[in-house]
Design a protein around this motif. Structure first.
Motif: not given
Length: 286
Positions: A183-197, A207-211
């Protein structure tokens, strides 16, 4: 492929929200469970499927297998295995969108089944190939297949970013895979959630907590979710794979290629050359 969209690559709303789609919706971070997430995202993709396919259809192609906005193509990546080994394989595509990836797999001699939560997304597959690829509308957390039905499974930005319980999806995938299946799956890289879109320089400052795992929710004026996306850290993704009973073989972080000059929501050459935008998890069932 349903990814940003990149889907299914479709653009997740936190990366590529379109205010024209839900004029009365507002964005927030709050809890959203399994049922609320599924209901909201089914409606969102049904409403936005037409616009999504118009905007991204050329990049995705009718029968191309791309893993994300960077444009990593399965032709070169061979994450599911060499093309010659796909012949005769039963393959499940989860979060298939218009089933572009499944159509490519069929062209290699595989026997794909394209599954998506959105009826309207699957209608675009019928428009493209008149039903030559088998289609199933279902929730990825309750796959309507017998144990050991497939040799391979894949998901290009499909399902996993949008579900409240990704481990449940992974357990279901393991169940329907045969021993030795991948099974191979791709998602938004988790580190992107810490940055503005944002695709420009403003998208390069944390601008936000990665955690902070609080879901991203777009809701109407009565507080009902109309779109939900869930954040998992890289460690969370690894633990989800392991606890589901799958074995993690590789994590691929595609670099932004020189030929790709387009922006896709928060994905862009500027950001792609500096920080990862996609994470691809390669898993196997022993």
């Amino acid at each position: 492929m349903q990814e940003p969209g990149p889907t299914h690559v479709p653009a997740p709303a936190h990366e590529d929200a379109d205010p024209a789609v839900d004029d009365e919706s507002t964005a927030t971070r709050r809890d959203a469970g399994t049922t609320e997430s599924a209901r909201a995202n089914r409606g969102w993709w049904d409403r936005n499927a037409d616009e999504y396919q118009v905007e991204h259809g050329t990049f995705l192609g009718d029968d191309r297998f791309v893993w994300g906005p960077e444009g990593l193509d399965e032709v070169e990546a061979e994450l599911l295995g060499p093309a010659e080994e796909l012949v005769g394989k039963d393959v499940l595509e989860i979060g298939a969108g218009a089933a572009q990836c499944s159509r490519w797999l069929a062209g290699q001699g595989a026997r794909p089944v394209a599954l998506d939560l959105s009826h309207r997304q699957l209608q675009h597959s019928l428009r493209i190939d008149e039903g030559r690829v088998p289609l199933v509308q279902a929730d990825a957390g309750a796959l309507p297949f017998l144990d050991g039905s497939f040799d391979l499974a894949c998901s290009a930005y499909g399902a996993l970013p949008f579900v409240a319980d990704p481990a449940r999806v992974l357990r279901e995938v393991r169940r329907v895979l045969r021993p030795g299946g991948r099974f191979v799956f791709s998602v938004t890289h988790p580190v992107r959630w810490a940055f503005p879109d944002e695709p420009g320089p403003e998208g390069l400052t944390v601008t936000a907590s990665y955690f902070d795992r609080t879901p991203y929710v777009e809701q109407d004026d009565e507080g009902r979710a109309v779109y939900v996306e869930h954040h998992r850290t890289l460690g969370d993704r690894v633990r989800d794979v392991v606890t589901s009973g799958l074995r993690l073989v590789d994590v691929v972080e595609p670099e932004w290629p020189a030929w790709n000059t387009q922006e896709w929501g928060g994905w862009s050459p500027l950001r792609g050359n500096l920080i990862p935008g996609t994470a691809i998890f390669v898993c196997e069932r022993d």
